[in-house]
Design an enzyme around this catalytic site. Structure first.
Site, PDB file in Angstrom:
ATOM      1  N   HIS A 224       0.800  -1.221   0.000  1.00 15.63           N
ATOM      2  CA  HIS A 224       0.000   0.000   0.000  1.00 15.63           C
ATOM      3  C   HIS A 224       0.837   1.277   0.000  1.00 15.63           C
ATOM      4  O   HIS A 224       0.435   2.282  -0.573  1.00 15.63           O
ATOM      5  CB  HIS A 224      -1.033  -0.006   1.148  1.00 15.63           C
ATOM      6  CG  HIS A 224      -0.472   0.344   2.492  1.00 15.63           C
ATOM      7  ND1 HIS A 224       0.254  -0.545   3.241  1.00 15.63           N
ATOM      8  CD2 HIS A 224      -0.538   1.484   3.226  1.00 15.63           C
ATOM      9  CE1 HIS A 224       0.605   0.038   4.373  1.00 15.63           C
ATOM     10  NE2 HIS A 224       0.135   1.266   4.398  1.00 15.63           N
ATOM     11  N   ASP A 225       2.011   1.241   0.612  1.00 16.25           N
ATOM     12  CA  ASP A 225       2.840   2.451   0.667  1.00 16.25           C
ATOM     13  C   ASP A 225       4.033   2.403  -0.285  1.00 16.25           C
ATOM     14  O   ASP A 225       4.962   3.207  -0.146  1.00 16.25           O
ATOM     15  CB  ASP A 225       3.368   2.660   2.101  1.00 16.25           C
ATOM     16  CG  ASP A 225       2.408   3.498   2.937  1.00 16.25           C
ATOM     17  OD1 ASP A 225       1.459   4.084   2.357  1.00 16.25           O
ATOM     18  OD2 ASP A 225       2.610   3.571   4.166  1.00 16.25           O
ATOM     19  N   LYS A 228       5.766   5.388  -1.732  1.00 13.49           N
ATOM     20  CA  LYS A 228       6.630   6.287  -0.943  1.00 13.49           C
ATOM     21  C   LYS A 228       8.065   6.254  -1.439  1.00 13.49           C
ATOM     22  O   LYS A 228       8.894   7.091  -1.041  1.00 13.49           O
ATOM     23  CB  LYS A 228       6.555   5.915   0.548  1.00 13.49           C
ATOM     24  CG  LYS A 228       5.217   6.325   1.146  1.00 13.49           C
ATOM     25  CD  LYS A 228       5.274   6.586   2.637  1.00 13.49           C
ATOM     26  CE  LYS A 228       3.944   7.156   3.120  1.00 13.49           C
ATOM     27  NZ  LYS A 228       3.650   6.765   4.504  1.00 13.49           N
ATOM     28  N   HIS A 253       1.798   9.802  -2.906  1.00 12.95           N
ATOM     29  CA  HIS A 253       2.302   8.425  -2.831  1.00 12.95           C
ATOM     30  C   HIS A 253       1.251   7.403  -3.280  1.00 12.95           C
ATOM     31  O   HIS A 253       1.600   6.346  -3.799  1.00 12.95           O
ATOM     32  CB  HIS A 253       2.845   8.080  -1.430  1.00 12.95           C
ATOM     33  CG  HIS A 253       1.796   7.719  -0.421  1.00 12.95           C
ATOM     34  ND1 HIS A 253       1.076   8.644   0.281  1.00 12.95           N
ATOM     35  CD2 HIS A 253       1.342   6.513   0.002  1.00 12.95           C
ATOM     36  CE1 HIS A 253       0.239   8.025   1.103  1.00 12.95           C
ATOM     37  NE2 HIS A 253       0.382   6.735   0.951  1.00 12.95           N
ATOM     38  N   HIS A 280      -6.163   3.204  -0.123  1.00 13.50           N
ATOM     39  CA  HIS A 280      -6.258   3.128   1.336  1.00 13.50           C
ATOM     40  C   HIS A 280      -6.453   4.497   1.990  1.00 13.50           C
ATOM     41  O   HIS A 280      -6.654   4.575   3.192  1.00 13.50           O
ATOM     42  CB  HIS A 280      -5.053   2.404   1.933  1.00 13.50           C
ATOM     43  CG  HIS A 280      -3.753   3.103   1.724  1.00 13.50           C
ATOM     44  ND1 HIS A 280      -3.070   3.054   0.540  1.00 13.50           N
ATOM     45  CD2 HIS A 280      -3.010   3.878   2.547  1.00 13.50           C
ATOM     46  CE1 HIS A 280      -1.954   3.754   0.641  1.00 13.50           C
ATOM     47  NE2 HIS A 280      -1.897   4.275   1.849  1.00 13.50           N
ATOM     48  N   HIS A 281      -6.385   5.579   1.207  1.00 16.12           N
ATOM     49  CA  HIS A 281      -6.728   6.887   1.780  1.00 16.12           C
ATOM     50  C   HIS A 281      -8.073   7.405   1.292  1.00 16.12           C
ATOM     51  O   HIS A 281      -8.417   8.558   1.516  1.00 16.12           O
ATOM     52  CB  HIS A 281      -5.629   7.917   1.491  1.00 16.12           C
ATOM     53  CG  HIS A 281      -4.417   7.733   2.361  1.00 16.12           C
ATOM     54  ND1 HIS A 281      -4.449   7.908   3.731  1.00 16.12           N
ATOM     55  CD2 HIS A 281      -3.149   7.353   2.065  1.00 16.12           C
ATOM     56  CE1 HIS A 281      -3.247   7.649   4.227  1.00 16.12           C
ATOM     57  NE2 HIS A 281      -2.438   7.309   3.242  1.00 16.12           N
TER      58      HIS A 281
END
Lengths: 404, 404
Positions: A224-225, A228, A253, A280-281
């Site tokens: 998910h990240d 970044k 990101h 996810h945000h």
């Protein structure tokens, strides 16, 4: 049963076992088939683990099969695995190679044994196939021939399932290693992805997701990240609060996560991973980023990751604040129901036990030491109960909440 | 051939095809087996590509098989793929569904056809199995039964080989996507890993590496700089020369590459990838980093990546210098023989044609436009010849080298 019939059964059965990539289900299929074809009371397939120098199998009846491991040179199976010879034993307890321990464990009484090596096409030994207690008699030469046929089909199937699972494991561990290396760019977020992935798994399992969905959730949570990778150190690890511009940079990101994952040739249902991981945000009320998706427009698995992500972020230290007290974190998640979060996922989250949640919080940090009593206590209390308790406590004269 | 014999052949054959994960070799095995068992002149296995709505196969004799594609609803095979019915056609040219185009292409004359659908265990159509021209007669019911048995074994094998190659492709593309995202952190190095990987593949193939080694080289080359994930932006993308301290920080990327890759559960020969990928700054004379390995102590595949890495770094722009003139780059590589580089790898490198090397240099940059004549010219000149030419030119009155 005549020969043509037996060959037809073997042929039909061959397809079934070759299509089975789960090694445990494969062993189950093989033993069922051997028991029937050879009119035996029981069958065992031992798989050779060359690195550990062990043979392992699932024994017992029905669903409660136990996994057992024996050294690769012990017992009848060990003899067959080491020498590559077949063995037809008319009286197990009179054969000194026979290992009585397994009978003791399973409560079964072995009388006769037929055991043959399982080989792959190259002739390498992959394991041992044994059948026990032929009904009313001993195993004969024809039985040996049939078992050898089964064993050589089994050899190819076991090799395929091993290769497939090794490749899957390499893939999963690659995702995990990369995500952890990314987290480590900023010591403050080190372990974040590990904890989000584990918490997501807990929620996903409670929600009753199937095996395939759990695998997709695993990958998506770990990834998910990943975007970044494109965020500047100076913003990612800035000591202190972010400016609006810096926050906008961080927000990209999720776009980058999508772009990176879109280049991966996912197949089948894994094709949804880029969207799941990058959403996810998104907020349940539609006020999230980057797409502003709302409610069930947001993939279910993203709604799970979303709760996990916020929970870990709040219970962790950040450059601009200390970890929040658990009561406050739980209040934020409770308050986020229907706003930030899918209410159903929040409810499932609150069914987790204190033990489960503590294990997540401690992941990648100092190990938790508990007595068995403490462990049982923590297992018996779920987050919901704990949360009410905390809230009540807060409102008593002993609580810390200021009077209004 | 009697029934028992045929069943035994099918059973034995089943293992062989289930062990074959390369789809093209699988098709070859299947068609050979069908031709023999059914006494046919030729057999074709069509594989269904659901996304493209096409059937594809390899046709022709011997090694020079051609890949052909037909729409999934055309011809006899198309009919079988769409309806799921078997067809026994006694005279192909009298059947209007028959597509004469393939005969025209291959020079074969189809007379009789037996075609059955290939299904997986779930009953989904995976392709079509057809045999052509039974010797001296037409295909009968028993032939149809045998072909159906072969087809259902084929269905499982094709599905397995597809899944395996899809998983492999997902894995490879994940490595590539990640590496490219990392390169993109500094716009100056964008495309570096792609070029290093491609150049390494060219060298590896000229060196005669086998399929497995090529795959390992591919992964290791794509992963060689993965440790840069842990290098600070301020150093990675510093405009201008690095200080000694900064250079020492950059050097840690090979240690990080090793650490990250060590966590991946590689299997078989892939277990060497962490060492191979992280040894690309070792020098042949032992003066490299991080281990100071020397000569053949350095993995062969690292010695390949090493030459590719330097070649791309020198022909690319850096923050502190412009791309070097090609003559200078070639001189550095030539001079590095036995010092920085394995002399054998340098020799192989110089056998690359101008066309091959230009294609590498242009990767990830502006597309190269060439006429067919220019392309042929560039293909006919190898780097060694080109290098001598450049050196000679430099020493003529028209050359740019200053007189000494």
């Amino acid at each position: 049963m005549d020969r043509v019939k037996k060959l037809e059964i073997l042929l039909e059965f061959g397809k079934k076992i070759q299509a089975e990539r789960n090694i445990e289900k494969l062993i189950k299929l093989l033993t069922e088939e051997a028991t029937e074809l050879l009119e035996a009371e029981r069958a065992t397939v031992f798989v050779l683990d060359k690195e550990k120098k062990k043979l392992w199998s699932l024994v017992g009846l029905g669903l409660d099969k136990q996994k057992i491991e024996i050294p690769m040179n012990e017992g009848i199976a060990g003899y067959v695995a080491t020498t590559g010879e077949s063995l037809n034993v008319p009286n197990a307890y009179k054969d000194e190679r026979f290992n009585k321990e397994i009978d003791k464990k399973t409560g079964f009484r072995t009388k006769t044994i037929l055991a043959v090596p399982i080989r792959n096409l190259k002739g390498e030994i992959m394991g041992v196939f044994q059948v026990l207690n032929k009904k009313d008699t001993t195993f004969n030469e024809e039985d040996e021939e049939i078992l050898n046929m089964l064993a050589s089909q089994a050899g190819v199937a076991i090799e395929n399932s091993k290769l497939y699972s090794q490749l899957k494991e390499a893939f999963s561990s690659f995702i995990e290693s990369l995500a952890q290396a990314l987290d480590a760019r900023d010591h403050i977020t080190s372990g974040h992805t590990l904890r989000v992935a584990n918490l997501s798994m807990l929620i996903g399992k409670k929600l009753g997701l199937n095996e395939e969905e759990i695998e997709i959730l695993h990958h998506a949570a770990w990834l998910h990240d990943i975007g970044k990778i494109g965020i500047k150190d100076s913003v990612l690890a800035k000591p202190g609060k972010l400016t609006e511009e810096e926050f906008n940079h961080i927000k990209t990101h999720t776009i980058l996560t999508k772009q990176i994952l879109d280049k991966i040739k996912f197949y089948g249902k894994m094709k949804d991973i880029p969207l799941i991981a990058s959403s996810h945000h998104e907020r349940y009320d539609g006020r999230g980023y980057n797409l502003g998706l709302k409610g069930t427009e947001i993939p279910l698995l993203s709604r799970i990751i979303s709760v996990s992500d916020v929970f870990d972020a709040l219970t962790s230290k950040r450059h601009y604040r200390d970890p929040m007290p658990i009561l406050q974190v739980l209040e934020i998640i409770e308050d986020g129901k229907g706003k930030n979060f899918d209410p159903k996922i929040v409810e499932i989250f609150f069914t987790l036990s204190l033990f489960e949640i503590l294990n997540v919080i401690k992941l990648g940090r100092k190990k938790l030491k508990l007595t068995p009593e403490e462990e049982n206590l923590l297992k018996s209390i779920n987050l919901k109960t704990f949360f009410s308790f905390l809230k009540k406590k807060q409102n008593t004269p002993y609580g810390t909440k200021k009077p209004y």
